[in-house]
Design a protein around this motif. Sequence first.
Motif, PDB file in Angstrom:
ATOM      1  N   LEU A   1       0.843  -1.198   0.000  1.00  0.00           N
ATOM      2  CA  LEU A   1       0.000   0.000   0.000  1.00  0.00           C
ATOM      3  C   LEU A   1       0.875   1.243   0.000  1.00  0.00           C
ATOM      4  O   LEU A   1       1.779   1.389   0.824  1.00  0.00           O
ATOM      5  CB  LEU A   1      -0.916   0.015   1.225  1.00  0.00           C
ATOM      6  N   VAL A   2       0.611   2.126  -0.936  1.00  0.00           N
ATOM      7  CA  VAL A   2       1.326   3.395  -1.034  1.00  0.00           C
ATOM      8  C   VAL A   2       0.276   4.498  -1.030  1.00  0.00           C
ATOM      9  O   VAL A   2      -0.584   4.538  -1.909  1.00  0.00           O
ATOM     10  CB  VAL A   2       2.171   3.475  -2.333  1.00  0.00           C
ATOM     11  N   ARG A   3       0.345   5.351  -0.048  1.00  0.00           N
ATOM     12  CA  ARG A   3      -0.618   6.452   0.039  1.00  0.00           C
ATOM     13  C   ARG A   3       0.023   7.717  -0.542  1.00  0.00           C
ATOM     14  O   ARG A   3       1.129   8.093  -0.158  1.00  0.00           O
ATOM     15  CB  ARG A   3      -1.039   6.692   1.480  1.00  0.00           C
ATOM     16  N   VAL A   4      -0.680   8.333  -1.455  1.00  0.00           N
ATOM     17  CA  VAL A   4      -0.179   9.528  -2.120  1.00  0.00           C
ATOM     18  C   VAL A   4      -1.119  10.679  -1.787  1.00  0.00           C
ATOM     19  O   VAL A   4      -2.319  10.594  -2.067  1.00  0.00           O
ATOM     20  CB  VAL A   4      -0.111   9.322  -3.652  1.00  0.00           C
ATOM     21  N   PRO A   5      -0.615  11.742  -1.172  1.00  0.00           N
ATOM     22  CA  PRO A   5      -1.497  12.863  -0.835  1.00  0.00           C
ATOM     23  C   PRO A   5      -1.946  13.608  -2.091  1.00  0.00           C
ATOM     24  O   PRO A   5      -1.287  13.549  -3.136  1.00  0.00           O
ATOM     25  CB  PRO A   5      -0.623  13.765   0.047  1.00  0.00           C
ATOM     26  N   ALA A   6      -3.064  14.293  -1.969  1.00  0.00           N
ATOM     27  CA  ALA A   6      -3.568  15.103  -3.086  1.00  0.00           C
ATOM     28  C   ALA A   6      -2.571  16.216  -3.388  1.00  0.00           C
ATOM     29  O   ALA A   6      -1.921  16.744  -2.477  1.00  0.00           O
ATOM     30  CB  ALA A   6      -4.932  15.688  -2.727  1.00  0.00           C
ATOM     31  N   PRO A   7      -2.423  16.586  -4.655  1.00  0.00           N
ATOM     32  CA  PRO A   7      -1.478  17.656  -4.998  1.00  0.00           C
ATOM     33  C   PRO A   7      -1.966  19.000  -4.469  1.00  0.00           C
ATOM     34  O   PRO A   7      -3.172  19.224  -4.318  1.00  0.00           O
ATOM     35  CB  PRO A   7      -1.465  17.647  -6.528  1.00  0.00           C
ATOM     36  N   SER A   8      -1.027  19.884  -4.203  1.00  0.00           N
ATOM     37  CA  SER A   8      -1.388  21.233  -3.765  1.00  0.00           C
ATOM     38  C   SER A   8      -1.947  22.014  -4.951  1.00  0.00           C
ATOM     39  O   SER A   8      -1.785  21.611  -6.113  1.00  0.00           O
ATOM     40  CB  SER A   8      -0.161  21.952  -3.202  1.00  0.00           C
ATOM     41  N   GLU A   9      -2.582  23.128  -4.662  1.00  0.00           N
ATOM     42  CA  GLU A   9      -3.124  23.947  -5.754  1.00  0.00           C
ATOM     43  C   GLU A   9      -2.010  24.453  -6.658  1.00  0.00           C
ATOM     44  O   GLU A   9      -2.185  24.523  -7.870  1.00  0.00           O
ATOM     45  CB  GLU A   9      -3.950  25.111  -5.189  1.00  0.00           C
ATOM     46  N   GLN A  10      -0.860  24.777  -6.087  1.00  0.00           N
ATOM     47  CA  GLN A  10       0.264  25.249  -6.918  1.00  0.00           C
ATOM     48  C   GLN A  10       0.781  24.133  -7.824  1.00  0.00           C
ATOM     49  O   GLN A  10       1.157  24.385  -8.966  1.00  0.00           O
ATOM     50  CB  GLN A  10       1.402  25.796  -6.050  1.00  0.00           C
ATOM     51  N   ASP A  11       0.800  22.901  -7.329  1.00  0.00           N
ATOM     52  CA  ASP A  11       1.191  21.767  -8.170  1.00  0.00           C
ATOM     53  C   ASP A  11       0.226  21.618  -9.340  1.00  0.00           C
ATOM     54  O   ASP A  11       0.631  21.379 -10.482  1.00  0.00           O
ATOM     55  CB  ASP A  11       1.211  20.460  -7.371  1.00  0.00           C
ATOM     56  N   ILE A  12      -1.058  21.770  -9.062  1.00  0.00           N
ATOM     57  CA  ILE A  12      -2.074  21.654 -10.112  1.00  0.00           C
ATOM     58  C   ILE A  12      -1.906  22.765 -11.138  1.00  0.00           C
ATOM     59  O   ILE A  12      -2.016  22.524 -12.340  1.00  0.00           O
ATOM     60  CB  ILE A  12      -3.494  21.653  -9.496  1.00  0.00           C
ATOM     61  N   VAL A  13      -1.617  23.979 -10.684  1.00  0.00           N
ATOM     62  CA  VAL A  13      -1.397  25.101 -11.613  1.00  0.00           C
ATOM     63  C   VAL A  13      -0.231  24.784 -12.537  1.00  0.00           C
ATOM     64  O   VAL A  13      -0.317  24.970 -13.759  1.00  0.00           O
ATOM     65  CB  VAL A  13      -1.154  26.421 -10.844  1.00  0.00           C
ATOM     66  N   ARG A  14       0.868  24.265 -11.979  1.00  0.00           N
ATOM     67  CA  ARG A  14       2.031  23.924 -12.807  1.00  0.00           C
ATOM     68  C   ARG A  14       1.677  22.866 -13.845  1.00  0.00           C
ATOM     69  O   ARG A  14       2.085  22.963 -15.009  1.00  0.00           O
ATOM     70  CB  ARG A  14       3.183  23.448 -11.931  1.00  0.00           C
ATOM     71  N   VAL A  15       0.913  21.862 -13.441  1.00  0.00           N
ATOM     72  CA  VAL A  15       0.520  20.812 -14.386  1.00  0.00           C
ATOM     73  C   VAL A  15      -0.380  21.392 -15.473  1.00  0.00           C
ATOM     74  O   VAL A  15      -0.203  21.093 -16.665  1.00  0.00           O
ATOM     75  CB  VAL A  15      -0.185  19.646 -13.652  1.00  0.00           C
ATOM     76  N   LEU A  16      -1.348  22.218 -15.096  1.00  0.00           N
ATOM     77  CA  LEU A  16      -2.253  22.808 -16.085  1.00  0.00           C
ATOM     78  C   LEU A  16      -1.490  23.674 -17.088  1.00  0.00           C
ATOM     79  O   LEU A  16      -1.771  23.623 -18.288  1.00  0.00           O
ATOM     80  CB  LEU A  16      -3.346  23.631 -15.401  1.00  0.00           C
ATOM     81  N   LEU A  17      -0.535  24.451 -16.613  1.00  0.00           N
ATOM     82  CA  LEU A  17       0.259  25.273 -17.524  1.00  0.00           C
ATOM     83  C   LEU A  17       1.093  24.389 -18.453  1.00  0.00           C
ATOM     84  O   LEU A  17       1.232  24.676 -19.640  1.00  0.00           O
ATOM     85  CB  LEU A  17       1.148  26.232 -16.734  1.00  0.00           C
TER      86      LEU A  17
ATOM     87  N   LEU B   1      -9.011  27.317 -11.874  1.00  0.00           N
ATOM     88  CA  LEU B   1      -9.332  25.907 -12.110  1.00  0.00           C
ATOM     89  C   LEU B   1      -8.812  25.032 -10.969  1.00  0.00           C
ATOM     90  O   LEU B   1      -9.512  24.115 -10.516  1.00  0.00           O
ATOM     91  CB  LEU B   1      -8.736  25.426 -13.432  1.00  0.00           C
ATOM     92  N   ALA B   2      -7.600  25.315 -10.496  1.00  0.00           N
ATOM     93  CA  ALA B   2      -7.023  24.549  -9.390  1.00  0.00           C
ATOM     94  C   ALA B   2      -7.868  24.708  -8.129  1.00  0.00           C
ATOM     95  O   ALA B   2      -8.104  23.741  -7.398  1.00  0.00           O
ATOM     96  CB  ALA B   2      -5.590  24.995  -9.133  1.00  0.00           C
ATOM     97  N   GLU B   3      -8.346  25.905  -7.903  1.00  0.00           N
ATOM     98  CA  GLU B   3      -9.193  26.175  -6.732  1.00  0.00           C
ATOM     99  C   GLU B   3     -10.520  25.424  -6.839  1.00  0.00           C
ATOM    100  O   GLU B   3     -10.975  24.806  -5.879  1.00  0.00           O
ATOM    101  CB  GLU B   3      -9.446  27.680  -6.626  1.00  0.00           C
ATOM    102  N   LYS B   4     -11.133  25.457  -8.017  1.00  0.00           N
ATOM    103  CA  LYS B   4     -12.433  24.817  -8.225  1.00  0.00           C
ATOM    104  C   LYS B   4     -12.334  23.295  -8.236  1.00  0.00           C
ATOM    105  O   LYS B   4     -13.326  22.614  -8.002  1.00  0.00           O
ATOM    106  CB  LYS B   4     -13.072  25.288  -9.541  1.00  0.00           C
ATOM    107  N   SER B   5     -11.157  22.753  -8.511  1.00  0.00           N
ATOM    108  CA  SER B   5     -11.008  21.303  -8.622  1.00  0.00           C
ATOM    109  C   SER B   5     -10.933  20.607  -7.270  1.00  0.00           C
ATOM    110  O   SER B   5     -10.966  19.379  -7.212  1.00  0.00           O
ATOM    111  CB  SER B   5      -9.761  20.966  -9.434  1.00  0.00           C
ATOM    112  N   ASP B   6     -10.790  21.371  -6.199  1.00  0.00           N
ATOM    113  CA  ASP B   6     -10.729  20.798  -4.852  1.00  0.00           C
ATOM    114  C   ASP B   6      -9.566  19.810  -4.721  1.00  0.00           C
ATOM    115  O   ASP B   6      -9.726  18.708  -4.208  1.00  0.00           O
ATOM    116  CB  ASP B   6     -12.064  20.136  -4.499  1.00  0.00           C
ATOM    117  N   ARG B   7      -8.400  20.205  -5.264  1.00  0.00           N
ATOM    118  CA  ARG B   7      -7.158  19.425  -5.212  1.00  0.00           C
ATOM    119  C   ARG B   7      -7.266  18.089  -5.929  1.00  0.00           C
ATOM    120  O   ARG B   7      -6.536  17.152  -5.639  1.00  0.00           O
ATOM    121  CB  ARG B   7      -6.701  19.241  -3.767  1.00  0.00           C
TER     122      ARG B   7
END
Length: 118
Positions: free
Chosen positions: A51-67, A85-91
């Motif tokens: 089992l590997v638990r991966v935390p949800a990405p931060s909003e800044q991580d999501i922004v970088r991926v979207l860009l 979009l990162a804010e609305k996606s709820d991480r």
Amino acid sequence: MIVVHEADGLSRDAQAGLRRTMEKYSANLRLVLLCTSSPKIIQPIRSRCLLVRVPAPSEQDIVRVLLGVGKSAGIRVPEKFAERLAEKSDRNLRRAILLLEAAHTQSYVTFCCFWGVF
């Protein structure tokens, strides 16, 4: 290697079949089970997995991926729009990418860039 998305959505019978497959082909097969709730996976499967638990990405991580996605697709994505979009996606990265895709499909991103909305 087989990746099973939303493995916690499999029925108990399907999970039992998956367990039998794991036992039979374990020498030739690697399974990656993705789920949001590990207790929904039956115990015999959980006991055979790492089992590997991966935390949800931060909003800044999501922004970088979207860009990055926008750059790869040749779409100009304003940073403010990516932040919203990162804010609305709820991480939820999958949801954020789908929101970007929907905005592009509806020409919303192009419209915003052209008219300087962001």
